[in-house]
Design a protein around this motif. Sequence first.
Motif, mmCIF file in Angstrom:
data_model
loop_
_atom_site.group_PDB
_atom_site.id
_atom_site.type_symbol
_atom_site.label_atom_id
_atom_site.label_comp_id
_atom_site.label_asym_id
_atom_site.label_seq_id
_atom_site.Cartn_x
_atom_site.Cartn_y
_atom_site.Cartn_z
ATOM 1 N N GLU A 162 0.813 -1.210 0.000
ATOM 2 C CA GLU A 162 0.000 0.000 0.000
ATOM 3 C C GLU A 162 0.854 1.270 0.000
ATOM 4 N N LEU A 163 1.882 1.297 0.823
ATOM 5 C CA LEU A 163 2.641 2.532 1.025
ATOM 6 C C LEU A 163 3.882 2.662 0.150
ATOM 7 N N LEU A 164 4.466 1.524 -0.229
ATOM 8 C CA LEU A 164 5.665 1.569 -1.072
ATOM 9 C C LEU A 164 5.381 1.150 -2.511
ATOM 10 N N GLY A 165 4.244 0.477 -2.694
ATOM 11 C CA GLY A 165 3.870 0.062 -4.049
ATOM 12 C C GLY A 165 4.724 -1.054 -4.606
ATOM 13 N N VAL A 166 5.264 -1.910 -3.724
ATOM 14 C CA VAL A 166 6.116 -3.005 -4.193
ATOM 15 C C VAL A 166 5.745 -4.301 -3.486
ATOM 16 N N GLN A 181 12.329 -1.878 7.232
ATOM 17 C CA GLN A 181 13.151 -0.673 7.347
ATOM 18 C C GLN A 181 12.706 0.386 6.339
ATOM 19 N N ALA A 182 12.440 -0.045 5.113
ATOM 20 C CA ALA A 182 11.962 0.881 4.082
ATOM 21 C C ALA A 182 10.576 1.412 4.439
ATOM 22 N N LEU A 183 9.721 0.549 4.975
ATOM 23 C CA LEU A 183 8.375 0.961 5.373
ATOM 24 C C LEU A 183 8.427 1.999 6.491
ATOM 25 N N TYR A 184 9.282 1.765 7.472
ATOM 26 C CA TYR A 184 9.387 2.668 8.618
ATOM 27 C C TYR A 184 9.839 4.061 8.188
ATOM 28 N N SER A 185 10.707 4.120 7.192
ATOM 29 C CA SER A 185 11.192 5.418 6.713
ATOM 30 C C SER A 185 10.067 6.212 6.064
ATOM 31 N N VAL A 186 9.030 5.516 5.593
ATOM 32 C CA VAL A 186 7.867 6.186 5.005
ATOM 33 C C VAL A 186 6.863 6.568 6.095
ATOM 34 N N LEU A 187 6.709 5.710 7.095
ATOM 35 C CA LEU A 187 5.765 5.983 8.184
ATOM 36 C C LEU A 187 6.164 7.227 8.982
ATOM 37 N N GLN A 188 7.461 7.372 9.264
ATOM 38 C CA GLN A 188 7.994 8.526 9.987
ATOM 39 C C GLN A 188 7.176 8.867 11.240
ATOM 40 N N GLY A 240 27.337 4.316 2.426
ATOM 41 C CA GLY A 240 26.443 4.995 1.523
ATOM 42 C C GLY A 240 25.012 4.876 1.979
ATOM 43 N N LYS A 241 24.109 5.399 1.195
ATOM 44 C CA LYS A 241 22.707 5.421 1.567
ATOM 45 C C LYS A 241 22.079 4.055 1.382
ATOM 46 N N GLU A 242 21.068 3.821 2.206
ATOM 47 C CA GLU A 242 20.331 2.557 2.111
ATOM 48 C C GLU A 242 19.521 2.536 0.828
ATOM 49 N N ASP A 243 19.527 1.399 0.169
ATOM 50 C CA ASP A 243 18.684 1.219 -1.002
ATOM 51 C C ASP A 243 17.294 0.839 -0.506
ATOM 52 N N LYS A 244 16.332 1.712 -0.680
ATOM 53 C CA LYS A 244 15.009 1.489 -0.111
ATOM 54 C C LYS A 244 14.161 0.543 -0.949
ATOM 55 N N ALA A 245 14.626 0.177 -2.123
ATOM 56 C CA ALA A 245 13.840 -0.737 -2.935
ATOM 57 C C ALA A 245 13.871 -2.117 -2.345
ATOM 58 N N THR A 246 12.732 -2.797 -2.349
ATOM 59 C CA THR A 246 12.649 -4.166 -1.854
ATOM 60 C C THR A 246 12.121 -5.050 -2.957
ATOM 61 N N ARG A 247 12.448 -6.337 -2.795
ATOM 62 C CA ARG A 247 11.997 -7.256 -3.826
ATOM 63 C C ARG A 247 10.494 -7.492 -3.712
#
Length: 247
Positions: A162-166, A181-188, A240-247
Amino acid sequence: MQNTDSEEAEKSKPSLVFFDLETTGLDQSCEIVQLAAVSGGHSLNLYVVPRCRMQRGASKVTGFRVRRRRLYLHRQLVLTNSLREVLVSFIAFLRMLGRPLVLGHNIRRFDCRLLVRALDELDLRVEFESAVSGYIDTLPLSRELLKDSGIQSFRQTNLVAELLGVDYKAHDALEDVRALQALYSVLQPTAELIHRHRFTLDTMEKKPAASAAKSKVPRELPGQRPLWENFRQAVKVTEGKEDKATR
């Protein structure tokens, strides 16, 4: 001056570690098969040969099977460690990050209870507790944060969709924590919300929970590798920065 104050406040925040377990089943007597954790570009991923049978449903969902006391994931043999070695590695990982805040989805009712049982069994709880600053369950946190969003299911896979579209490879602990981890960065979530949902292993245990008898201390199993020989392979440190893309 304001920039300096905000920078100091940011530095004072604890690191965040997202963790997840894959287990032999869903009841409180089940055992750990995989433990994974991630914090930015740091990751930990270790496997254990369980002492009890994998439940058929769990094997179907996770792809784990045990044959002749060896662990297979989707028919591929995986290298394993004893439960003690896995927990000691997790403690070392947490200490490396300076007493972080530990987060996971539905960990208060499930993962943390299994973790506590294993830590108590091996007399590692005091060491573990000294390595963390607290725990956050992202399931109730996301429910409160998104209560007016219209989202019907707060399962992690649904929230990520729903939130990351993946979509991603769920029910693999490492993929789950990367996605969280990627989800949490969006929830903030706000600092107030984080404080409200923060708990300790002691406060967690005050709530009713199914009791489970202690198992015997595990012995070394065939095919297990020396822990520190392969620790560098298990803990990957990248810059470096975290790659927020998930499989």
